[in-house]
Design a protein around this motif. Structure first.
Motif, PDB file in Angstrom:
ATOM      1  N   ASN A  24       0.818  -1.209   0.000  1.00 21.48           N
ATOM      2  CA  ASN A  24       0.000   0.000   0.000  1.00 21.48           C
ATOM      3  C   ASN A  24       0.857   1.267   0.000  1.00 21.48           C
ATOM      4  OD1 ASN A  24       0.875   0.185   2.706  1.00 21.48           O
ATOM      5  ND2 ASN A  24      -0.962  -0.823   3.468  1.00 21.48           N
ATOM      6  N   THR A  25       2.142   1.114   0.171  1.00 17.44           N
ATOM      7  CA  THR A  25       3.103   2.207   0.045  1.00 17.44           C
ATOM      8  C   THR A  25       4.442   1.605  -0.349  1.00 17.44           C
ATOM      9  OG1 THR A  25       4.021   4.152   1.170  1.00 17.44           O
ATOM     10  CG2 THR A  25       3.865   2.141   2.461  1.00 17.44           C
ATOM     11  N   CYS A  26       5.290   2.403  -0.962  1.00 14.32           N
ATOM     12  CA  CYS A  26       6.617   1.902  -1.343  1.00 14.32           C
ATOM     13  C   CYS A  26       7.510   1.837  -0.114  1.00 14.32           C
ATOM     14  CB  CYS A  26       7.246   2.807  -2.396  1.00 14.32           C
ATOM     15  SG  CYS A  26       6.490   2.640  -4.017  1.00 14.32           S
ATOM     16  N   TRP A  27       8.326   0.817  -0.055  1.00 11.24           N
ATOM     17  CA  TRP A  27       9.180   0.572   1.098  1.00 11.24           C
ATOM     18  C   TRP A  27      10.646   0.676   0.679  1.00 11.24           C
ATOM     19  CZ3 TRP A  27       7.724   1.347   5.696  1.00 11.24           C
ATOM     20  CH2 TRP A  27       8.305   0.737   6.823  1.00 11.24           C
ATOM     21  N   GLU A  28      10.930   1.630  -0.230  1.00  9.41           N
ATOM     22  CA  GLU A  28      12.279   1.971  -0.664  1.00  9.41           C
ATOM     23  C   GLU A  28      12.406   3.492  -0.618  1.00  9.41           C
ATOM     24  OE1 GLU A  28      10.999  -1.851  -2.027  1.00  9.41           O
ATOM     25  OE2 GLU A  28      10.252   0.078  -2.764  1.00  9.41           O
ATOM     26  N   ASP A  29      13.551   3.966  -0.226  1.00 10.04           N
ATOM     27  CA  ASP A  29      13.751   5.393   0.007  1.00 10.04           C
ATOM     28  C   ASP A  29      14.046   6.117  -1.310  1.00 10.04           C
ATOM     29  OD1 ASP A  29      14.455   7.915   0.877  1.00 10.04           O
ATOM     30  OD2 ASP A  29      15.695   7.212   2.536  1.00 10.04           O
ATOM     31  N   PRO A  30      13.087   6.878  -1.862  1.00  7.21           N
ATOM     32  CA  PRO A  30      13.309   7.511  -3.164  1.00  7.21           C
ATOM     33  C   PRO A  30      14.276   8.684  -3.114  1.00  7.21           C
ATOM     34  CG  PRO A  30      11.213   8.226  -2.274  1.00  7.21           C
ATOM     35  CD  PRO A  30      11.746   7.179  -1.329  1.00  7.21           C
ATOM     36  N   ARG A 342      18.203  -3.352  -4.890  1.00  8.03           N
ATOM     37  CA  ARG A 342      18.426  -3.660  -3.485  1.00  8.03           C
ATOM     38  C   ARG A 342      18.377  -5.170  -3.313  1.00  8.03           C
ATOM     39  NH1 ARG A 342      15.895   1.312  -3.739  1.00  8.03           N
ATOM     40  NH2 ARG A 342      16.425   2.843  -2.103  1.00  8.03           N
ATOM     41  N   SER A 343      18.886  -5.631  -2.163  1.00  6.46           N
ATOM     42  CA  SER A 343      18.847  -7.061  -1.868  1.00  6.46           C
ATOM     43  C   SER A 343      18.633  -7.268  -0.378  1.00  6.46           C
ATOM     44  CB  SER A 343      20.159  -7.736  -2.293  1.00  6.46           C
ATOM     45  OG  SER A 343      20.182  -9.101  -1.889  1.00  6.46           O
ATOM     46  N   GLY A 344      17.936  -8.355  -0.053  1.00  3.34           N
ATOM     47  CA  GLY A 344      17.818  -8.733   1.344  1.00  3.34           C
ATOM     48  C   GLY A 344      19.134  -9.201   1.914  1.00  3.34           C
ATOM     49  N   GLY A 345      20.027  -9.687   1.075  1.00  3.15           N
ATOM     50  CA  GLY A 345      21.326 -10.165   1.524  1.00  3.15           C
ATOM     51  C   GLY A 345      22.335  -9.045   1.658  1.00  3.15           C
ATOM     52  N   VAL A 346      23.345  -9.273   2.470  1.00  2.00           N
ATOM     53  CA  VAL A 346      24.380  -8.251   2.625  1.00  2.00           C
ATOM     54  C   VAL A 346      25.348  -8.260   1.449  1.00  2.00           C
ATOM     55  CG1 VAL A 346      24.225  -8.271   5.141  1.00  2.00           C
ATOM     56  CG2 VAL A 346      25.860  -9.787   4.004  1.00  2.00           C
ATOM     57  N   SER A 347      25.299  -9.296   0.633  1.00  2.00           N
ATOM     58  CA  SER A 347      26.085  -9.350  -0.594  1.00  2.00           C
ATOM     59  C   SER A 347      25.255 -10.070  -1.653  1.00  2.00           C
ATOM     60  CB  SER A 347      27.418 -10.076  -0.381  1.00  2.00           C
ATOM     61  OG  SER A 347      27.189 -11.425  -0.005  1.00  2.00           O
ATOM     62  N   ARG A 381      23.818   3.081   4.205  1.00  2.00           N
ATOM     63  CA  ARG A 381      23.959   3.579   5.579  1.00  2.00           C
ATOM     64  C   ARG A 381      22.900   4.620   5.898  1.00  2.00           C
ATOM     65  NH1 ARG A 381      25.908   8.035   7.524  1.00  2.00           N
ATOM     66  NH2 ARG A 381      26.704   8.685   5.479  1.00  2.00           N
ATOM     67  N   ARG A 382      22.527   5.450   4.914  1.00  2.00           N
ATOM     68  CA  ARG A 382      21.596   6.551   5.152  1.00  2.00           C
ATOM     69  C   ARG A 382      20.139   6.185   4.867  1.00  2.00           C
ATOM     70  NH1 ARG A 382      22.284  10.491   1.484  1.00  2.00           N
ATOM     71  NH2 ARG A 382      23.785   9.422   0.143  1.00  2.00           N
ATOM     72  N   ASP A 383      19.879   4.974   4.446  1.00  2.00           N
ATOM     73  CA  ASP A 383      18.534   4.560   4.041  1.00  2.00           C
ATOM     74  C   ASP A 383      17.562   4.643   5.218  1.00  2.00           C
ATOM     75  OD1 ASP A 383      16.234   3.055   3.256  1.00  2.00           O
ATOM     76  OD2 ASP A 383      17.452   2.037   1.752  1.00  2.00           O
ATOM     77  N   ARG A 384      16.501   5.448   5.070  1.00  2.00           N
ATOM     78  CA  ARG A 384      15.546   5.641   6.158  1.00  2.00           C
ATOM     79  C   ARG A 384      14.697   4.399   6.424  1.00  2.00           C
ATOM     80  NH1 ARG A 384      12.783  11.049   3.994  1.00  2.00           N
ATOM     81  NH2 ARG A 384      13.249   9.961   2.019  1.00  2.00           N
ATOM     82  N   VAL A 385      14.521   3.546   5.426  1.00  2.00           N
ATOM     83  CA  VAL A 385      13.741   2.314   5.618  1.00  2.00           C
ATOM     84  C   VAL A 385      14.578   1.279   6.344  1.00  2.00           C
ATOM     85  CG1 VAL A 385      12.471   0.478   4.482  1.00  2.00           C
ATOM     86  CG2 VAL A 385      12.406   2.798   3.537  1.00  2.00           C
ATOM     87  N   HIS A 386      15.743   0.999   5.782  1.00  2.00           N
ATOM     88  CA  HIS A 386      16.769   0.167   6.411  1.00  2.00           C
ATOM     89  C   HIS A 386      16.317  -1.276   6.673  1.00  2.00           C
ATOM     90  CE1 HIS A 386      20.830   1.410   7.477  1.00  2.00           C
ATOM     91  NE2 HIS A 386      20.880   0.277   8.144  1.00  2.00           N
ATOM     92  N   THR A 387      15.513  -1.814   5.783  1.00  6.92           N
ATOM     93  CA  THR A 387      15.122  -3.224   5.928  1.00  6.92           C
ATOM     94  C   THR A 387      15.791  -4.113   4.894  1.00  6.92           C
ATOM     95  OG1 THR A 387      13.141  -2.790   4.612  1.00  6.92           O
ATOM     96  CG2 THR A 387      12.910  -2.739   7.012  1.00  6.92           C
ATOM     97  N   TYR A 388      16.673  -3.564   4.073  1.00  3.05           N
ATOM     98  CA  TYR A 388      17.422  -4.369   3.113  1.00  3.05           C
ATOM     99  C   TYR A 388      18.827  -4.609   3.636  1.00  3.05           C
ATOM    100  CZ  TYR A 388      13.713  -3.616  -0.298  1.00  3.05           C
ATOM    101  OH  TYR A 388      12.511  -3.594  -0.936  1.00  3.05           O
ATOM    102  N   GLY A 389      19.446  -5.653   3.115  1.00  3.74           N
ATOM    103  CA  GLY A 389      20.806  -5.958   3.523  1.00  3.74           C
ATOM    104  C   GLY A 389      21.851  -5.193   2.744  1.00  3.74           C
ATOM    105  N   SER A 390      21.499  -4.742   1.517  1.00  2.00           N
ATOM    106  CA  SER A 390      22.494  -4.051   0.694  1.00  2.00           C
ATOM    107  C   SER A 390      21.810  -3.265  -0.420  1.00  2.00           C
ATOM    108  CB  SER A 390      23.490  -5.056   0.093  1.00  2.00           C
ATOM    109  OG  SER A 390      22.826  -6.071  -0.638  1.00  2.00           O
TER     110      SER A 390
END
Length: 398
Positions: A24-30, A342-347, A381-390
């Motif tokens: 219902n909303t985007c979960w990536e920081d535009p 983006r990815s859920g993984g750190v790499s 580092r600055r991503d306000r959502v911060h639910t992705y790994g990378s």
């Protein structure tokens, strides 16, 4: 080899995505995306629609054309409703719907001013769902609709039961990082992170509501060395203690069920709404298709690609589809095209080995792109959502 558990998880995820509005909303920081993409008047962009918020944000930079592509027609219907609202409503009315999460006037506005301006598929979808925005009581909100909204509403019940809802809301009124940390570590963390919430976050049902398939969870856990519940705990701690919350409209939305005029996506701010109404929104087109299907049908070069995190979904279960997609990207990209994901993984170890045909020869994708790893790490580092790994930024070099 696929186990019964794998099959059950995939079936549940596919059922949710095939039958419901998910986002219902985007979960990536535009804000980060626009900084990276540096969109100009000659750019033609393709992105995955999600809830359409970021397509509207990107339009504020004035690219020539934005193509919003999603396999779930419901996500495109949501963006089409926003576009119809921009064309036919005043800002206060538009904000009542998409900022406050609904208004008792919605049904009348829909019938008299929005419905006629929707494509047929969107019209048929919203004809049966005007109650999503009707807001019959003050606590109602569109942002408790869709499967992510159902999850958010369930979390609100848990916050109340755990006795942390008021503390979390006060944290989002804090004036400094020091105050945020004092509230989180002193009043929230111990009561919030109970064994029951960790179990819930590991469940296939909760992850399906959030749009996280088993393949993405597996990739995340393999690359970050912890299970998804521990990963989410780290994400929440970062948002609450290391990043200022004053403009974090992503997390504020799910705590309060609505945006405020001072804390909302850029497309909801009155000056930007007017710019979209004056013509920038007309540069957005929706396409119900896979990304590969769209790219094969499209005839013009594209200079920007925003892939979100869906390659995590393809990498382990459908590698042939991932290869087809990258072939379509290489075939359709203009010289020097930029690709953001983006990815859920750190790499991410599944992009570079993909083999495509380029200029008549089989070539690895890793030989055709150049990464901007320093900027990507800074954005993450600055991503306000911060639910992705990378966060990943690549430039096509050949």
């Amino acid at each position: 080899m696929r186990t019964l558990a794998n099959w059950t998880t995939e079936t549940l995820f596919n059922y949710v995505h095939g039958n419901y509005l998910v986002y219902n909303t985007c979960w990536e920081d535009p804000r980060l995306d626009r900084e990276v993409l540096s969109l100009g008047a000659e750019d033609e962009l393709v992105l995955i629609t999600s809830a359409g918020c970021n397509a509207l944000d990107y339009a504020l930079d004035g690219p020539r054309r934005i193509h919003a592509v999603d396999m779930n027609f419901r996500q495109n219907a949501l963006l089409e409703l926003k576009l119809a609202g921009i064309r036919n409503l005043e800002h206060d009315e538009f904000f009542a719907i998409f900022g406050d999460g609904g208004t008792p006037a919605f049904r009348a506005w829909y019938q008299q001013r929005l419905r006629r301006d929707l494509p047929l598929s969107a019209r048929e979808y919203w004809d049966d769902r005007t109650h999503f925005f009707a807001r019959r009581k003050p606590s109602d909100s569109f942002y408790h609709r869709g499967t992510t909204g159902v999850f958010a509403k369930s979390m609100m019940r848990y916050f109340r039961m755990a006795g942390v809802l008021d503390d979390l809301r006060s944290l989002f009124s804090a004036g400094s990082l020091e105050e945020q940390r004092a509230i989180y570590f002193g009043r929230v963390r111990e009561k919030f992170w109970r064994p029951s919430i960790r179990r819930a976050l590991r469940s296939d049902f909760a992850l399906s509501l959030l749009g996280v398939p088993a393949a993405q969870r597996d990739h995340l856990e393999r690359t970050c060395g912890q299970d998804i519940a521990a990963f989410m705990e780290d994400c929440v701690e970062t948002v609450c203690t290391r990043l200022p919350v004053a403009d974090n409209y992503f997390w504020r939305l799910y705590l309060f069920g609505r945006y405020t005029r001072d804390c909302c996506p850029e497309y909801l701010r009155e000056p930007n709404f007017q710019r979209l109404k004056d013509g920038l929104a007309d540069r957005i087109e929706t396409h119900t298709n896979s990304l590969t299907g769209f790219l094969r049908q499209h005839t013009r070069p594209l200079s920007r690609f925003v892939l979100l995190d869906h390659m995590d979904w393809l990498s382990h279960r459908h590698p042939e589809a991932l290869a087809d997609e990258w072939q379509a990207i290489v075939d359709r990209a203009s010289a020097g095209a930029q690709i953001l994901w983006r990815s859920g993984g750190v790499s991410v170890d599944f992009v570079d080995p993909v083999r495509v045909h380029h200029q008549g020869s089989p070539t690895r994708v890793g030989e055709l792109i150049r990464y901007d790893r320093a900027l990507a790490a800074d954005c993450h580092r600055r991503d306000r959502v911060h639910t992705y790994g990378s966060f990943h930024i690549a430039h096509l070099t050949a």
